[in-house]
Design an enzyme around this catalytic site. Structure first.
Site, mmCIF file in Angstrom:
data_model
loop_
_atom_site.group_PDB
_atom_site.id
_atom_site.type_symbol
_atom_site.label_atom_id
_atom_site.label_comp_id
_atom_site.label_asym_id
_atom_site.label_seq_id
_atom_site.Cartn_x
_atom_site.Cartn_y
_atom_site.Cartn_z
ATOM 1 N N ASN A 1 0.861 -1.185 0.000
ATOM 2 C CA ASN A 1 0.000 0.000 0.000
ATOM 3 C C ASN A 1 0.900 1.240 0.000
ATOM 4 O O ASN A 1 1.542 1.537 1.011
ATOM 5 C CB ASN A 1 -0.902 0.001 1.230
ATOM 6 C CG ASN A 1 -1.785 1.236 1.305
ATOM 7 O OD1 ASN A 1 -1.808 2.052 0.381
ATOM 8 N ND2 ASN A 1 -2.514 1.384 2.397
ATOM 9 N N ASN B 1 -9.181 -1.445 -1.747
ATOM 10 C CA ASN B 1 -9.679 -2.812 -2.006
ATOM 11 C C ASN B 1 -9.092 -3.450 -3.259
ATOM 12 O O ASN B 1 -9.614 -4.460 -3.743
ATOM 13 C CB ASN B 1 -11.217 -2.834 -2.084
ATOM 14 C CG ASN B 1 -11.851 -2.510 -0.747
ATOM 15 O OD1 ASN B 1 -11.388 -2.966 0.304
ATOM 16 N ND2 ASN B 1 -12.914 -1.715 -0.763
ATOM 17 N N GLY C 1 -0.693 -0.939 6.898
ATOM 18 C CA GLY C 1 -1.232 -0.949 8.246
ATOM 19 C C GLY C 1 -2.358 -1.938 8.416
ATOM 20 O O GLY C 1 -2.529 -2.865 7.623
ATOM 21 N N ASP C 2 -3.164 -1.717 9.463
ATOM 22 C CA ASP C 2 -4.262 -2.637 9.759
ATOM 23 C C ASP C 2 -5.311 -2.641 8.650
ATOM 24 O O ASP C 2 -5.945 -3.669 8.392
ATOM 25 C CB ASP C 2 -4.913 -2.256 11.090
ATOM 26 C CG ASP C 2 -3.995 -2.530 12.275
ATOM 27 O OD1 ASP C 2 -3.078 -3.357 12.125
ATOM 28 O OD2 ASP C 2 -4.198 -1.929 13.342
ATOM 29 N N GLU D 1 -7.835 -5.846 4.129
ATOM 30 C CA GLU D 1 -8.069 -6.169 2.719
ATOM 31 C C GLU D 1 -7.606 -7.587 2.387
ATOM 32 O O GLU D 1 -8.322 -8.357 1.734
ATOM 33 C CB GLU D 1 -7.324 -5.178 1.818
ATOM 34 C CG GLU D 1 -8.028 -3.866 1.584
ATOM 35 C CD GLU D 1 -7.456 -3.147 0.378
ATOM 36 O OE1 GLU D 1 -7.197 -3.819 -0.646
ATOM 37 O OE2 GLU D 1 -7.263 -1.924 0.457
ATOM 38 N N THR E 1 -1.527 2.756 11.915
ATOM 39 C CA THR E 1 -1.789 1.828 13.026
ATOM 40 C C THR E 1 -1.372 0.430 12.597
ATOM 41 O O THR E 1 -1.707 -0.010 11.502
ATOM 42 C CB THR E 1 -3.278 1.824 13.428
ATOM 43 O OG1 THR E 1 -4.075 1.459 12.293
ATOM 44 C CG2 THR E 1 -3.720 3.189 13.931
ATOM 45 N N ARG F 1 -6.145 13.086 14.249
ATOM 46 C CA ARG F 1 -7.602 13.194 14.280
ATOM 47 C C ARG F 1 -8.215 12.269 15.324
ATOM 48 O O ARG F 1 -9.269 12.569 15.890
ATOM 49 C CB ARG F 1 -8.180 12.875 12.899
ATOM 50 C CG ARG F 1 -8.051 11.431 12.438
ATOM 51 C CD ARG F 1 -8.531 11.291 10.997
ATOM 52 N NE ARG F 1 -8.577 9.933 10.501
ATOM 53 C CZ ARG F 1 -7.571 9.323 9.916
ATOM 54 N NH1 ARG F 1 -6.422 9.961 9.777
ATOM 55 N NH2 ARG F 1 -7.701 8.089 9.471
ATOM 56 N N GLY G 1 -11.434 -0.724 12.410
ATOM 57 C CA GLY G 1 -11.178 0.549 11.752
ATOM 58 C C GLY G 1 -12.160 0.937 10.676
ATOM 59 O O GLY G 1 -12.017 1.997 10.071
ATOM 60 N N GLU G 2 -13.167 0.110 10.415
ATOM 61 C CA GLU G 2 -14.179 0.428 9.412
ATOM 62 C C GLU G 2 -15.551 0.518 10.082
ATOM 63 O O GLU G 2 -15.870 -0.253 10.985
ATOM 64 C CB GLU G 2 -14.213 -0.640 8.311
ATOM 65 C CG GLU G 2 -12.927 -0.752 7.513
ATOM 66 C CD GLU G 2 -12.670 0.464 6.648
ATOM 67 O OE1 GLU G 2 -13.651 1.123 6.228
ATOM 68 O OE2 GLU G 2 -11.482 0.760 6.376
#
Length: 550
Positions: free
Chosen positions: A145, A181, A204-205, A210, A249, A318, A509-510
């Site tokens: 990624n 994705n 990351g996570d 994915e 993360t 954030r 996380g989603e």
């Protein structure tokens, strides 16, 4: 779980020679488990000479020594050149060396031989032993990624991971993802998985999620399993997943290895570690929503993520801002949590038994084939039934969390549930009821201390195999504005409670688009290239290997 190899005594010696290491003569011995050497000194007997060992399973590679070693100082290079002139034939053994805080390094030791034939024999025989380690991957499918974290995924892989994979003789097919994705969709439909021994995600996570969804979905499709059926018996994935941490993360990597160091993770992949992991399947009625391996959170953590989505431009900061805002809002949510408790054999979230490499709880043989169960008034039983049957808990909750692992991180070393296990077929269900701002703050603060974070009258925790959640009010037709909900009413006075109809679930996380969900733990559905967190005290004492500067 695959743990550190153990030295096996009384094994036949495969090779034994007197070689030179730096300016000392050493006796080098190889058997099926151990590569060892000790210095030969005139004033010391072989019994008193200091012996240094490397377990064969933790040798990365053995190869003919290079003429120039750029890591050596000018003085060392001069001495090495002098030794090479006398004994020009040399081989280098690259191996795992442990350091503090669970980090692994790749160290080298070079032995000089009296003849070319002897040198080639050592290389050949040692490599033959490595080839017998069938758990080691020979071919990997790598997804990078390039956008996650600080956008350093490609750089981390090329500079820190690719060279060590090449040294270990691992073939890699690398795909740099171009959209969200991308990796999931490629795994589900296009990838020829028969060509590989494992899948590696660099990110990351979110990137791991994915890979998880793509690999699990592909496995179920290949075995004609319908993921939309909540009680379907999912087929475990045959390929292991490797995680090279490069995200904002890296909770899953930290909880399974003990550090977020890319080289450490790469070495765990090379030596072929295998750590089974539970996966939670999340459904709404007969609609599959997502898989989870770390945190399912409703209320407090769901509100944090929902609010943070509007502040993505702030980066990782954030989460801190949204956390303060959500804490001050102090929202409560009404609903019913029904759960099927686990057997006594898997322990309790408050028993202080942490999941570590070789964990006896996770190695215990659990039945992953739970009989289908339906929630009904007749089947609900009180909590005093010893954990057998369904239990229903109704009330107002600040947070409902399900942790399938400790969820430890550098900022929270103990994690959300310190005694949660990676592969015992359960998840730890944490219910935080209505309480004051101060009490909730005390609960959150204990995530960063050694105190028991569950030791509050408003907190209860259960180890469960399944659970369902039903909000008091029916779900809205659209949950698109849930992220705005907690902010519309303002903060309110400290100590006050605001009961709201709905929060949202955060799943690794989603954000999920339904609040009424059914969750089932799929025991050991996947395996990682990891071995669980090793007991640190084993490696903090100075060892024979750490004394060798290579």
């Amino acid at each position: 779980m695959t743990g550190p190899c153990h030295t096996m005594e009384n094994q036949p010696i495969l090779l034994s020679s007197k070689l030179f290491l730096k300016h000392s003569q050493v006796e080098v011995v190889l058997n099926r488990s151990v590569f060892a050497w000790k210095e030969i000194e005139e004033n010391k007997t072989s019994e008193t000479a200091h012996r240094q060992t490397v377990q064969v399973c933790e040798i990365v590679a053995v190869h003919k020594a290079e003429d120039d070693d750029v890591t050596q100082t000018r003085g060392q290079q001069k001495k090495t050149k002098q030794l090479s002139q006398v004994f020009p034939n040399a081989f280098t053994v690259s191996f795992v060396r442990r350091t503090r805080q669970h980090r692994w390094l790749c160290s080298d030791v070079t032995f000089h031989c009296a003849s070319q034939g002897l040198c080639e024999q050592w290389i050949q025989v040692t490599n033959e032993q490595l080839s017998l380690l069938t758990s080691r991957p020979k071919s990997l499918l790598v997804y990078i990624n390039p956008y996650g974290g600080k956008q350093r995924g490609k750089q981390i892989y090329e500079q820190k991971v690719a060279p060590i994979f090449q040294r270990a003789g691992i073939f890699t097919s690398v795909i740099v993802t171009e959209r969200a994705n991308h990796a999931r969709d490629h795994l589900k439909t296009e990838a020829n998985l028969d060509e590989y021994d494992g899948v590696v995600c660099v990110g990351g996570d979110g990137m791991f999620s994915e890979i998880l969804h793509g690999l699990v979905a592909r496995t179920q499709t290949d075995h004609n399993v319908d993921q939309n059926q909540p009680d379907a018996e999912l087929v475990p994935c045959s390929l292991r997943i490797g995680i090279i941490p490069a995200g904002s993360t890296d909770c899953i990597c930290f909880a399974t290895v003990g550090t977020n160091d890319p080289l450490t993770s790469a070495l765990h992949i090379i030596v072929g570690d295998s750590q089974p992991m539970d996966v939670c399947s999340v459904h709404h009625n007969e609609i599959f929503l997502r898989y989870s391996v770390s945190l399912l959170g409703y209320g407090f953590y769901g509100d944090i993520l929902s609010d943070s989505e509007t502040k993505r431009w702030l980066g990782p900061a954030r989460y801190d801002l949204s956390g303060v805002k959500t804490f001050l809002s102090h929202n409560h949510y009404e609903g019913t949590v029904s759960f099927l408790a686990a057997e006594d054999s898997v322990g309790h979230p408050r028993d202080k038994l942490q999941c570590r490499s070789g964990c006896r709880i996770c190695q215990h043989k659990h039945s992953s084939k739970n009989k289908p169960s339906e929630i009904s008034a007749e089947k609900e039983k009180p909590g005093e039934d010893g954990g057998r049957g369904w239990t229903a808990v109704r009330g107002k909750f600040i947070a409902i969390n399900a942790a399938s692992m400790s969820c430890a991180s550098p900022r929270s070393p103990k994690g959300l549930s310190p005694a949660a296990h990676l592969a015992d077929g359960t998840t730890d269900l944490i219910l935080v009821r209505e309480c004051s701002h101060l009490d909730f703050f005390r609960h959150l603060l204990r995530h960063t201390t050694s105190e028991d974070q569950f030791d509050h009258p408003f907190v209860e925790v259960h180890r469960v195999k399944k659970f369902h959640f039903q909000p008091l009010h029916r779900e809205p037709v659209s949950l698109d504005d849930l992220s705005e909900g907690p902010t519309k009413a303002g903060f309110g006075p400290v100590g006050s409670a605001q009961t709201r109809p709905h929060s949202s679930w955060v799943c690794d996380g989603e954000i999920l688009q339904h609040t009424a969900i059914q969750v089932s733990v799929q025991c050991q559905l996947i395996r990682l290239f990891a071995r669980g967190i090793e007991e640190q005290q084993q490696f903090e004492e100075p060892s024979a290997l750490s004394a060798v500067e290579l």
